[in-house]
Design an enzyme around this catalytic site. Sequence first.
Site, PDB file in Angstrom:
ATOM      1  N   ASP A  14       0.838  -1.203   0.000  1.00 41.21           N
ATOM      2  CA  ASP A  14       0.000   0.000   0.000  1.00 41.21           C
ATOM      3  C   ASP A  14       0.871   1.251   0.000  1.00 41.21           C
ATOM      4  O   ASP A  14       1.814   1.356   0.780  1.00 41.21           O
ATOM      5  CB  ASP A  14      -0.893  -0.014   1.242  1.00 41.21           C
ATOM      6  CG  ASP A  14      -1.765   1.216   1.341  1.00 41.21           C
ATOM      7  OD1 ASP A  14      -2.755   1.293   0.591  1.00 41.21           O
ATOM      8  OD2 ASP A  14      -1.457   2.107   2.160  1.00 41.21           O
ATOM      9  N   TYR A  19       2.476  10.095   0.239  1.00 45.80           N
ATOM     10  CA  TYR A  19       3.486   9.528   1.134  1.00 45.80           C
ATOM     11  C   TYR A  19       4.878   9.930   0.658  1.00 45.80           C
ATOM     12  O   TYR A  19       5.308   9.569  -0.439  1.00 45.80           O
ATOM     13  CB  TYR A  19       3.389   8.002   1.186  1.00 45.80           C
ATOM     14  CG  TYR A  19       2.103   7.463   1.775  1.00 45.80           C
ATOM     15  CD1 TYR A  19       1.217   8.274   2.473  1.00 45.80           C
ATOM     16  CD2 TYR A  19       1.773   6.122   1.637  1.00 45.80           C
ATOM     17  CE1 TYR A  19       0.044   7.774   3.009  1.00 45.80           C
ATOM     18  CE2 TYR A  19       0.593   5.607   2.172  1.00 45.80           C
ATOM     19  CZ  TYR A  19      -0.266   6.441   2.853  1.00 45.80           C
ATOM     20  OH  TYR A  19      -1.427   5.933   3.374  1.00 45.80           O
ATOM     21  N   SER A 262       7.881  -9.639  13.025  1.00 43.06           N
ATOM     22  CA  SER A 262       7.172  -9.816  14.287  1.00 43.06           C
ATOM     23  C   SER A 262       5.675  -9.574  14.124  1.00 43.06           C
ATOM     24  O   SER A 262       4.851 -10.362  14.599  1.00 43.06           O
ATOM     25  CB  SER A 262       7.746  -8.861  15.337  1.00 43.06           C
ATOM     26  OG  SER A 262       7.021  -8.946  16.546  1.00 43.06           O
TER      27      SER A 262
END
EC number: 1.-.-.-
Length: 296
Positions: A14, A19, A262
């Site tokens: 995405d 951004y 993680s």
Amino acid sequence: MLDTLQKHGHCEVDTARIYGFGSTEEHLAQLKWQERGIAVGTKLTAKKIGPKEYSHKKESLKPGLSESLKALGSERVDTFYLHTPDHNTPYAETLEAVNELYKAGYFKKFGICNYAAWEVAQICELCNANGWKKPDIYQGAYSALQRNIETELFPCLRYYGISFYSFSPLAGGMLTDRYGRETSEYEGGNRFDPNNARGFYRKLYWNEPTFAALDIIRPLAQKHGMTTTKAALRWISHHSAMKGDKGDAVVIGSSSAEQLESNLSNLEKGPLPEDLVQAFEEAWSVVKVNTAPYFA
């Protein structure tokens, strides 16, 4: 990080024109995302991005998408999103232009972000009435601390057959063990730094109801040998309103391959113990009256 993503069986990335003022799209091009078999979704925000100002008007949509495609080094993307509503442009004008871009082959799926449920319904009815491309995906903020979309938005999405992609599943980082009432020092650029331009997250979550909710969740998570992060990701995987068979998915942001590893591993783990599920319910009852609107 793309290696880590694909190792876990995922292929969607995405991004958005806004951004990094387009630099994230350029970086993906440098990583040769197409050769890797990555599916990219990008978004166009109706605002000034660097020297250029965009809107969701017909004359702005194609140039905006073209800028993204140029930065990505591609002729098309998997998904094109309208990134927050443009209330200065009639939806019919925007949707007709989106349909033309879809028919021209610039993208496969159409997405919308941060719209109110009534706006989603209006958009879908306009598309159905005119034979235009209807949204496939809605992307919005959703976490154990921000669940106000469950009441009206989820029923609307289900009615119109739209999948939901959750961003900020850790409530901007509050559903970790990094922050408490006493926190006064922040890393450079931290989204909870009151002196940071991205400090709007502080307005959303840095309040007494949020910390009271965390006081409920954290001890139960510790009791079961979990971090708050692990518990929150398992909650959204197994105990939220999201449904994999409806095409719903979680958008995970990470600052390193280790963090991504993680987070993805935690999303793959099983349901939570019942007392921890109830702790999340109690926490939501504490914060829900103070939760910001889910729409822009």
